[in-house]
Design a protein around this motif. Structure first.
Motif, PDB file in Angstrom:
ATOM      1  N   VAL A 108       0.915  -1.168   0.006  1.00 56.30           N
ATOM      2  CA  VAL A 108       0.132  -0.105   0.044  1.00 56.30           C
ATOM      3  C   VAL A 108       0.796   1.285  -0.051  1.00 56.30           C
ATOM      4  CG1 VAL A 108      -1.681   1.329   1.511  1.00 56.30           C
ATOM      5  CG2 VAL A 108      -1.932  -1.023   1.094  1.00 56.30           C
ATOM      6  N   ASN A 127      -4.729   5.855   2.197  1.00 56.68           N
ATOM      7  CA  ASN A 127      -5.168   4.539   2.469  1.00 56.68           C
ATOM      8  C   ASN A 127      -4.747   4.013   3.977  1.00 56.68           C
ATOM      9  OD1 ASN A 127      -6.651   4.460  -0.142  1.00 56.68           O
ATOM     10  ND2 ASN A 127      -4.859   3.749  -1.109  1.00 56.68           N
ATOM     11  N   ALA A 184     -11.473  11.346  -1.601  1.00 58.26           N
ATOM     12  CA  ALA A 184     -10.538  10.516  -2.406  1.00 58.26           C
ATOM     13  C   ALA A 184     -10.015  11.040  -3.602  1.00 58.26           C
ATOM     14  CB  ALA A 184     -11.517   9.330  -2.598  1.00 58.26           C
ATOM     15  N   PHE A 192      -6.809   6.602  -4.064  1.00 62.29           N
ATOM     16  CA  PHE A 192      -6.238   7.027  -2.700  1.00 62.29           C
ATOM     17  C   PHE A 192      -7.309   7.507  -1.723  1.00 62.29           C
ATOM     18  CE2 PHE A 192      -2.884   7.004  -5.935  1.00 62.29           C
ATOM     19  CZ  PHE A 192      -1.879   6.091  -5.410  1.00 62.29           C
ATOM     20  N   HIS A 193      -7.669   7.097  -0.644  1.00 60.25           N
ATOM     21  CA  HIS A 193      -8.567   7.672   0.227  1.00 60.25           C
ATOM     22  C   HIS A 193      -7.714   8.246   1.266  1.00 60.25           C
ATOM     23  CE1 HIS A 193     -10.810   3.982  -1.223  1.00 60.25           C
ATOM     24  NE2 HIS A 193     -11.921   4.940  -0.916  1.00 60.25           N
TER      25      HIS A 193
END
Lengths: 78, 78
Positions: free
Chosen positions: A14, A69, B58, B66-67
């Motif tokens: 990630v 993320n 996001a 991508f949060h």
């Protein structure tokens, strides 16, 4: 004058995605980007925590923390 | 050729911080940035969900989601 950007990560998939996809997409004319691998530089974990980093990957721009993320909790890196 | 970047948000404070701090810091030579306010454009919620957006704010870069931090769950915007 360029602003300071710090990307903290731990080498996880990630993290790598966020580094390649997002951190390296910042405007290089605006930011001096430093990339810090916290699993390899554990001495900098306190610095990251003090800056407000709760998990990695995280990007700090002008003292604002953006958690991107979720790769790992910073407490799991100690 | 520039890549497509889409920033989805809902007008929340966390969203605005991410827009001003991060989305607008992308390299404009690499990306055509579109900013979508999902609370005002609910017709695009399905599009965002199909792209993998779970929460706002996001940012989608080259189809990768991508949060960034957490403002609201996308299910709460419907």
């Amino acid at each position: 004058m360029k602003s300071k950007a710090i990307f903290y990560h731990a080498g996880c998939p990630v993290c790598i995605d966020a580094e390649q996809g997002l951190a390296l997409s910042l405007d290089a004319n605006k930011f001096n980007l430093e990339i810090v691998h916290l699993a390899e530089n554990t001495s900098r974990i306190n610095e990251a925590e003090n800056a407000g980093v709760k998990s990695v990957p995280a990007l700090i721009l002008d003292s604002t923390v953006f958690h991107i993320n979720f790769g790992a909790s910073i407490s799991d890196l100690k």
